[in-house]
Design a protein around this motif. Structure first.
Motif, mmCIF file in Angstrom:
data_model
loop_
_atom_site.group_PDB
_atom_site.id
_atom_site.type_symbol
_atom_site.label_atom_id
_atom_site.label_comp_id
_atom_site.label_asym_id
_atom_site.label_seq_id
_atom_site.Cartn_x
_atom_site.Cartn_y
_atom_site.Cartn_z
ATOM 1 N N SER A 250 7.104 9.617 -6.178
ATOM 2 C CA SER A 250 8.391 9.367 -5.513
ATOM 3 C C SER A 250 9.429 8.873 -6.520
ATOM 4 C CB SER A 250 8.216 8.319 -4.411
ATOM 5 O OG SER A 250 7.369 8.796 -3.395
ATOM 6 N N PRO A 251 10.716 9.047 -6.206
ATOM 7 C CA PRO A 251 11.768 8.584 -7.107
ATOM 8 C C PRO A 251 11.695 7.067 -7.339
ATOM 9 C CG PRO A 251 12.678 10.041 -5.427
ATOM 10 C CD PRO A 251 11.269 9.750 -5.031
ATOM 11 N N CYS A 252 11.972 6.657 -8.549
ATOM 12 C CA CYS A 252 11.892 5.244 -8.933
ATOM 13 C C CYS A 252 12.813 4.357 -8.089
ATOM 14 C CB CYS A 252 12.208 5.070 -10.414
ATOM 15 S SG CYS A 252 10.931 5.758 -11.480
ATOM 16 N N THR A 253 13.981 4.878 -7.718
ATOM 17 C CA THR A 253 14.884 4.054 -6.912
ATOM 18 C C THR A 253 14.274 3.764 -5.532
ATOM 19 O OG1 THR A 253 16.081 6.052 -6.248
ATOM 20 C CG2 THR A 253 17.025 4.756 -8.050
ATOM 21 N N ASP A 254 13.572 4.745 -4.970
ATOM 22 C CA ASP A 254 12.909 4.534 -3.678
ATOM 23 C C ASP A 254 11.776 3.519 -3.813
ATOM 24 O OD1 ASP A 254 14.641 6.436 -2.695
ATOM 25 O OD2 ASP A 254 13.113 8.023 -2.539
ATOM 26 N N ILE A 255 11.026 3.628 -4.902
ATOM 27 C CA ILE A 255 9.923 2.695 -5.155
ATOM 28 C C ILE A 255 10.462 1.285 -5.353
ATOM 29 C CG2 ILE A 255 8.071 2.085 -6.776
ATOM 30 C CD1 ILE A 255 7.815 5.162 -7.294
ATOM 31 N N ALA A 256 11.521 1.160 -6.129
ATOM 32 C CA ALA A 256 12.112 -0.157 -6.380
ATOM 33 C C ALA A 256 12.608 -0.778 -5.078
ATOM 34 C CB ALA A 256 13.258 -0.047 -7.386
ATOM 35 N N GLN A 257 13.181 0.031 -4.204
ATOM 36 C CA GLN A 257 13.657 -0.473 -2.910
ATOM 37 C C GLN A 257 12.491 -1.007 -2.084
ATOM 38 O OE1 GLN A 257 15.318 2.495 -0.288
ATOM 39 N NE2 GLN A 257 16.467 0.970 0.861
ATOM 40 N N GLN A 258 11.390 -0.294 -2.065
ATOM 41 C CA GLN A 258 10.222 -0.746 -1.310
ATOM 42 C C GLN A 258 9.591 -1.990 -1.941
ATOM 43 O OE1 GLN A 258 9.129 0.256 1.707
ATOM 44 N NE2 GLN A 258 11.054 1.384 1.659
ATOM 45 N N ALA B 110 0.838 -1.203 0.000
ATOM 46 C CA ALA B 110 0.000 0.000 0.000
ATOM 47 C C ALA B 110 0.875 1.256 0.000
ATOM 48 C CB ALA B 110 -0.929 -0.013 1.215
ATOM 49 N N HIS B 111 1.984 1.187 0.736
ATOM 50 C CA HIS B 111 2.910 2.324 0.768
ATOM 51 C C HIS B 111 3.555 2.530 -0.617
ATOM 52 C CE1 HIS B 111 5.706 5.223 2.370
ATOM 53 N NE2 HIS B 111 6.730 4.510 1.931
ATOM 54 N N VAL B 112 3.896 1.452 -1.287
ATOM 55 C CA VAL B 112 4.484 1.556 -2.629
ATOM 56 C C VAL B 112 3.495 2.216 -3.589
ATOM 57 C CG1 VAL B 112 5.287 0.228 -4.635
ATOM 58 C CG2 VAL B 112 6.069 -0.381 -2.342
ATOM 59 N N ILE B 113 2.249 1.810 -3.514
ATOM 60 C CA ILE B 113 1.226 2.409 -4.384
ATOM 61 C C ILE B 113 1.126 3.909 -4.120
ATOM 62 C CG2 ILE B 113 -1.258 2.478 -4.871
ATOM 63 C CD1 ILE B 113 -1.214 -0.612 -4.315
ATOM 64 N N ALA B 114 1.124 4.283 -2.848
ATOM 65 C CA ALA B 114 1.075 5.707 -2.499
ATOM 66 C C ALA B 114 2.304 6.438 -3.019
ATOM 67 C CB ALA B 114 0.953 5.862 -0.981
ATOM 68 N N ILE C 201 4.054 5.736 -5.655
ATOM 69 C CA ILE C 201 3.911 5.906 -7.108
ATOM 70 C C ILE C 201 2.939 7.047 -7.398
ATOM 71 C CG2 ILE C 201 3.078 4.829 -9.239
ATOM 72 C CD1 ILE C 201 4.141 2.143 -8.058
ATOM 73 N N GLU C 202 1.823 7.050 -6.686
ATOM 74 C CA GLU C 202 0.827 8.107 -6.898
ATOM 75 C C GLU C 202 1.380 9.485 -6.550
ATOM 76 O OE1 GLU C 202 -3.202 5.442 -6.124
ATOM 77 O OE2 GLU C 202 -2.362 6.596 -4.451
ATOM 78 N N GLU C 203 2.290 9.543 -5.572
ATOM 79 C CA GLU C 203 2.880 10.815 -5.154
ATOM 80 C C GLU C 203 4.063 11.224 -6.017
ATOM 81 O OE1 GLU C 203 3.883 9.935 -1.121
ATOM 82 O OE2 GLU C 203 1.780 9.859 -0.494
#
Length: 88
Positions: free
Chosen positions: A35-43, A25-29, A31-33
């Motif tokens: 956030s940098p792709c590297t941070d999303i990939a880490q999550q 759910a945090h990853v989805i948020a 992406i919607e916000e």
């Protein structure tokens, strides 16, 4: 009707999956916000690891309790072992 199939590890597996669900759910948020792709990939890596660990616990528990003749109360079921190992 079949009886519920529960193991001692199931509460731990449920807890791991709920944690992974929260991460997802945090990853989805993120992406919607925007956030940098590297941070999303880490999550996403953390979500993937949490699910993998939950699956591992479930499979090991199945092998220990459903395929061990002493625990299961019957001879090991080769078909069941082959079926569960597809998910390793």
């Amino acid at each position: 009707m079949t009886r519920p199939h529960k193991h001692q590890s199931h509460p731990k597996v449920i807890a791991r999956l709920k944690r992974a669900n929260g991460h997802l759910a945090h990853v989805i948020a993120m992406i919607e916000e925007g956030s940098p792709c590297t941070d999303i990939a880490q999550q996403l890596q953390a979500v993937e690891k949490a699910i993998t660990n939950a699956k591992r616990v479930l499979i090991h528990d199945h092998i220990d309790h459903c395929l061990d003749p002493d625990e299961a109360g019957h001879a090991p079921d080769t078909a069941s072992f082959k079926a569960i190992t597809r998910y390793l």
